[in-house]
Design an enzyme around this catalytic site. Sequence first.
Site, PDB file in Angstrom:
ATOM      1  CE  LYS A  96      -4.410   1.098   0.158  1.00 27.19           C
ATOM      2  NZ  LYS A  96      -5.562   0.381  -0.423  1.00 27.19           N
ATOM      3  CG  ASP A 147      -7.288   3.352  -1.092  1.00 26.00           C
ATOM      4  OD1 ASP A 147      -7.908   2.282  -1.049  1.00 26.00           O
ATOM      5  OD2 ASP A 147      -7.244   4.135  -0.118  1.00 26.00           O
TER       6      ASP A 147
HETATM    7  P1  NDP Z   1     -12.921   7.710  -3.021  1.00 22.30           P
HETATM    8  O1  NDP Z   1     -11.877   8.700  -2.745  1.00 22.30           O
HETATM    9  O2  NDP Z   1     -13.381   7.507  -4.414  1.00 22.30           O
HETATM   10  O3  NDP Z   1     -14.218   8.003  -2.116  1.00 22.30           O
HETATM   11  C1  NDP Z   1     -14.179   8.083  -0.731  1.00 22.30           C
HETATM   12  C2  NDP Z   1     -15.541   8.568  -0.276  1.00 22.30           C
HETATM   13  O4  NDP Z   1     -15.651   8.461   1.132  1.00 22.30           O
HETATM   14  C3  NDP Z   1     -15.795  10.028  -0.616  1.00 22.30           C
HETATM   15  O5  NDP Z   1     -17.140  10.173  -0.947  1.00 22.30           O
HETATM   16  C4  NDP Z   1     -15.459  10.724   0.704  1.00 22.30           C
HETATM   17  O6  NDP Z   1     -16.097  11.980   0.867  1.00 22.30           O
HETATM   18  C5  NDP Z   1     -16.058   9.737   1.662  1.00 22.30           C
HETATM   19  N1  NDP Z   1     -15.565   9.918   3.013  1.00 22.30           N
HETATM   20  C6  NDP Z   1     -14.281  10.047   3.441  1.00 22.30           C
HETATM   21  N2  NDP Z   1     -14.248  10.183   4.769  1.00 22.30           N
HETATM   22  C7  NDP Z   1     -15.529  10.117   5.196  1.00 22.30           C
HETATM   23  C8  NDP Z   1     -16.154  10.183   6.448  1.00 22.30           C
HETATM   24  N3  NDP Z   1     -15.446  10.336   7.579  1.00 22.30           N
HETATM   25  N4  NDP Z   1     -17.514  10.067   6.510  1.00 22.30           N
HETATM   26  C9  NDP Z   1     -18.232   9.912   5.399  1.00 22.30           C
HETATM   27  N5  NDP Z   1     -17.699   9.861   4.160  1.00 22.30           N
HETATM   28  C10 NDP Z   1     -16.367   9.964   4.075  1.00 22.30           C
HETATM   29  O7  NDP Z   1     -12.387   6.317  -2.405  1.00 22.30           O
HETATM   30  P2  NDP Z   1     -12.807   4.839  -2.775  1.00 22.30           P
HETATM   31  O8  NDP Z   1     -14.258   4.772  -3.030  1.00 22.30           O
HETATM   32  O9  NDP Z   1     -11.858   4.316  -3.774  1.00 22.30           O
HETATM   33  O10 NDP Z   1     -12.452   4.072  -1.409  1.00 22.30           O
HETATM   34  C11 NDP Z   1     -13.389   4.009  -0.322  1.00 22.30           C
HETATM   35  C12 NDP Z   1     -12.949   2.927   0.637  1.00 22.30           C
HETATM   36  O11 NDP Z   1     -12.876   1.658  -0.048  1.00 22.30           O
HETATM   37  C13 NDP Z   1     -11.559   3.105   1.263  1.00 22.30           C
HETATM   38  O12 NDP Z   1     -11.575   2.542   2.562  1.00 22.30           O
HETATM   39  C14 NDP Z   1     -10.660   2.266   0.360  1.00 22.30           C
HETATM   40  O13 NDP Z   1      -9.482   1.874   1.001  1.00 22.30           O
HETATM   41  C15 NDP Z   1     -11.584   1.087   0.105  1.00 22.30           C
HETATM   42  N6  NDP Z   1     -11.288   0.301  -1.067  1.00 22.30           N
HETATM   43  C16 NDP Z   1     -11.232   0.860  -2.317  1.00 22.30           C
HETATM   44  C17 NDP Z   1     -11.003   0.069  -3.420  1.00 22.30           C
HETATM   45  C18 NDP Z   1     -11.058   0.621  -4.806  1.00 22.30           C
HETATM   46  O14 NDP Z   1     -10.981  -0.189  -5.751  1.00 22.30           O
HETATM   47  N7  NDP Z   1     -11.196   1.917  -5.003  1.00 22.30           N
HETATM   48  C19 NDP Z   1     -10.705  -1.365  -3.289  1.00 22.30           C
HETATM   49  C20 NDP Z   1     -10.877  -1.880  -1.945  1.00 22.30           C
HETATM   50  C21 NDP Z   1     -11.123  -1.057  -0.887  1.00 22.30           C
HETATM   51  P3  NDP Z   1     -15.276  13.371   0.681  1.00 22.30           P
HETATM   52  O15 NDP Z   1     -15.308  13.615  -0.782  1.00 22.30           O
HETATM   53  O16 NDP Z   1     -16.040  14.331   1.498  1.00 22.30           O
HETATM   54  O17 NDP Z   1     -13.879  13.137   1.216  1.00 22.30           O
END
Ligand code: NDP
Length: 432
Positions: free
Chosen positions: A115, A155
Amino acid sequence: MIDLDKFSNEPEFQTALREMFSSLDESVLNNPRYASILDKIVEPDRVITFDVEWVDDKGQKQVNKGYRVQFNNVNGVYKGGLRFHPTVTLSILKFLAFEQIFKNYLTTLPMGGGKGGSDFDPKGKSDAEVIRFCDAFMKQLYPYIGVDQDVPAGDIGVGGREIRALYTSYIKYSGKSDCSLTGKPLDLGGSLCRTEATGYGVTYFALEALKTYKNTDLRGKQVIVSGSGNVALYCLKKVTEIGGKVIAMNDSSNAIYVPNGIDFETLRALKEDRRGRIKEYKDLVKDEVTVMPSKDIWGIKCDVAFPCATQFELDENDAKKLFANGCIGVFEGANMPCTLEAANFFIKNKVIYSPGKASNAGGVAVSGLEIEQNKKGEKWSFEKVDERLKGIMSTIFKNCYNTAKDLKDEYNLVKGANNYAFIGIAEKMLKR
Ligand code: NDP
């Protein structure tokens, strides 16, 4: 036994270790064959840290911290995403890389755990600033990655725009074009269905679990999906396609409650094309939309929840609210979004609960398929990749469920996932 107190200055990493070691069966934890690898399994093979110097639009030099944690490659090349977010620390990246070792083993594909990322915040930056940052980041990282060594992906904060910039810079600095990143745009060798993979994968996992435990599916179910990024959006899309209704989602500022169901294309355009905030959804539709503080999302009545935002977003109080409101399943799309206390509460109360390392493995699985296509010089159809993804998620569920059942703790998919994957990795380490 490992002394977890020595990791107390790395709280997120320590929590991940606690989750793993508290769930291992006595027969595994006290197996003398594994005694020699316990100390080794908690130490990364290599941690690369560097300064990233870049210039903002005002011509000012900025400096951020960059990291890559190469944790364990006993199951294949280091594999795991890059996170760009101001909260990024080495502790968070070690927690994510440690999880990734076992997640990647669960996919059945040959990938080890890694990571990386930076405390750089792409939010509010111009495209030109993001591209300059990515170039400076890759200038430091490129000597340490490669298709037979370490293959990063996206991520939080690293989507299509960032991967395009990172990969272009990788080619420029390394002089190679060996597909050393996944999640690439299609024109640069990316795989169809990679964008959708994590969100679709967690939904496929949920379908397997709902069928097995409760003989039901998602049709007609009221669903909460937290977050509104990559994972959350494509979870929304798949749940809606198969007849569930996603009534609430959030970002770090606000949650929206939409009793008629959230429209995928409207939200996708708002978040992906315009990089807007979720509260703006209200201005885009005729439906009734209530905007509330982000954390209030867990107080909304639902049948099934998919936490897809970030780590530790759902605590024991939230878990109690979901349970009291009749929620029957919580499937993690994010990495460790539920605190240990929340997870234990679900398990104790027989709410189906899947840990992220099992149910969000669809993203890295399709990254593995992207590597396979690149190596073979092939481009598979969306349907073919989606079918492989479904098969992998089904295998992951069955391996976790059967292990939990063998351990006489049928509702404990944490035990199922951790014991199954730990034994697999430990055996490989012993052979090496
Ligand atoms: P993105 O950056 O695309 O999206 C993250 C989202 O989470 C945004 O909408 C963000 O909002 C929101 N967010 C962040 N902090 C908070 C909070 N405290 N409360 C509510 N919403 C919040 O990331 P991903 O969708 O790629 O990743 C999301 C999760 O999935 C992570 O834990 C990542 O490690 C995991 N993951 C991702 C993979 C992938 O293929 N992308 C694969 C496996 C796991 P804002 O815009 O306000 O920050």
